[in-house]
Enzyme design. Structure first.
Site, PDB file in Angstrom:
ATOM      1  N   ASP A 183       0.738  -1.250   0.063  1.00  0.00           N
ATOM      2  CA  ASP A 183       0.014  -0.053   0.032  1.00  0.00           C
ATOM      3  C   ASP A 183       0.862   1.488   0.139  1.00  0.00           C
ATOM      4  OD1 ASP A 183      -2.349   1.244  -0.045  1.00  0.00           O
ATOM      5  OD2 ASP A 183      -2.431   1.420   2.146  1.00  0.00           O
ATOM      6  N   SER A 228      -7.125   5.623  -0.080  1.00  0.00           N
ATOM      7  CA  SER A 228      -7.294   4.526  -0.842  1.00  0.00           C
ATOM      8  C   SER A 228      -8.675   4.143  -0.709  1.00  0.00           C
ATOM      9  CB  SER A 228      -6.607   3.324  -0.181  1.00  0.00           C
ATOM     10  OG  SER A 228      -5.096   3.455  -0.169  1.00  0.00           O
ATOM     11  N   GLN A 288      -4.734  -1.128  -7.392  1.00  0.00           N
ATOM     12  CA  GLN A 288      -5.468  -0.035  -6.507  1.00  0.00           C
ATOM     13  C   GLN A 288      -5.984   1.025  -7.082  1.00  0.00           C
ATOM     14  OE1 GLN A 288      -3.267   2.544  -3.684  1.00  0.00           O
ATOM     15  NE2 GLN A 288      -3.558   1.106  -2.171  1.00  0.00           N
TER      16      GLN A 288
END
Length: 300
Positions: free
Chosen positions: A216, A240, A290
């Site tokens: 991440d 996110s 993502q």
């Protein structure tokens, strides 16, 4: 009165704290409690929530079934001030695959939903058409922590400076280091080596959890590179939205892994990023995707 100076944590202590953070307390009935991040930024780091949710799902699956994919949606910002509760639903236990749903909550409100799939290892067709890029080895690169501290030393005292100066359990080394003071515009591609700063236990689920945690860190940063803006200068607000990982083969997160990221699109206040993670011997061990919210602060 003399000021007490606390010694800097050793690499072993940093990694022990990371493995403890990603561990969970069972509370019965497929319910687990996740530890809080000590000295965090105030908001739960997305990689922490993903890794802990994966750990909760992992604890309800037979040990001979390995994680092969996860898909997560971030619903609300979590806080470092509270532990996270994880509730697992056992949707499938088939002959080869198991599927789990996890809801992560704080104060009774969900902050993350995650679906994870597990497979008993099997022989099958095999190919790899993705080649690891030819980049300098990590030994020839300056650690990101060194570059980050140089930037932080020019900041006024406060939470941002403290966060940038804090020692971390994962050593990132960027092939194309970011300039936090004057980022400039560049192509949305990046290459970064990473590994934990000390050895991890010989437990594959721990290594998958650490990879999920680390995955991440890079994607939204890659998505803003064409725009010449910086999160750290307060020019953007970001969060996110969803995150997916596919695990392709065995690896160790305490050995160097190369994270290759690119962002083929951004728009509508969202940025999309893709990642490929290679072991040092060139094997593609994981793929990542993502999407995140990205808004210029001036537009708020």
């Amino acid at each position: 009165m003399a000021t007490l100076v606390h010694p800097a944590p050793t690499p072993e202590q940093l990694v022990a704290e990371l493995t403890l953070l990603l561990d969970l307390e069972p509370r019965g009935g497929d319910r687990f409690i996740g530890h809080r991040q000590k000295g965090g930024s105030g908001r739960v780091f997305g990689g922490q929530a993903i890794a802990q949710a994966l750990g909760a799902a992992r604890r309800t699956v037979a040990p001979d079934r390995h994680t092969h994919s996860l898909h997560a949606y971030f619903l609300r910002s979590g806080t470092d001030d509270l532990p996270i509760e994880f509730r697992v639903k056992r949707d499938l236990d088939g002959r080869s695959f198991s599927n789990r749903r996890v809801v992560a909550s704080q104060n009774g409100e969900p902050i993350l939903n995650l679906i994870a799939s597990f497979q008993t290892p099997q022989e099958g067709l095999s190919h790899q058409y993705a080649d690891m890029p030819d980049v300098p080895p990590p030994e020839e690169l300056v650690p990101d922590s060194t570059i980050r501290r140089g930037f932080a030393e020019q900041l006024p005292s406060g939470p941002m400076r403290d966060l940038m100066m804090r020692a971390r359990p994962i050593d990132f080394r960027s092939v194309e280091p970011r300039n936090w003071q004057s980022p400039g515009k560049r192509e949305p591609k990046a290459h970064c080596w990473f590994r934990t700063v000390a050895p991890l236990p010989d437990d594959p689920p721990v290594h998958r959890a650490v990879l999920a945690y680390a995955s991440d860190f890079q994607l939204l940063s890659t998505a803003i590179q064409p725009h010449g803006l910086s999160f750290h200068l307060g020019q953007l607000k970001a969060a996110s939205l969803d995150h997916a990982i596919w695990f392709h083969g065995p690896f160790r997160a305490d050995d160097w892994l190369l994270y290759v990221t690119d962002s083929p699109w951004s728009g509508l206040a969202r940025g999309f990023g893709r990642g490929q993670i290679f072991s040092r011997d060139g094997r593609l061990v994981a793929s990542v995707a993502q999407e995140g919210m990205i808004r210029p602060v001036a537009a708020e």
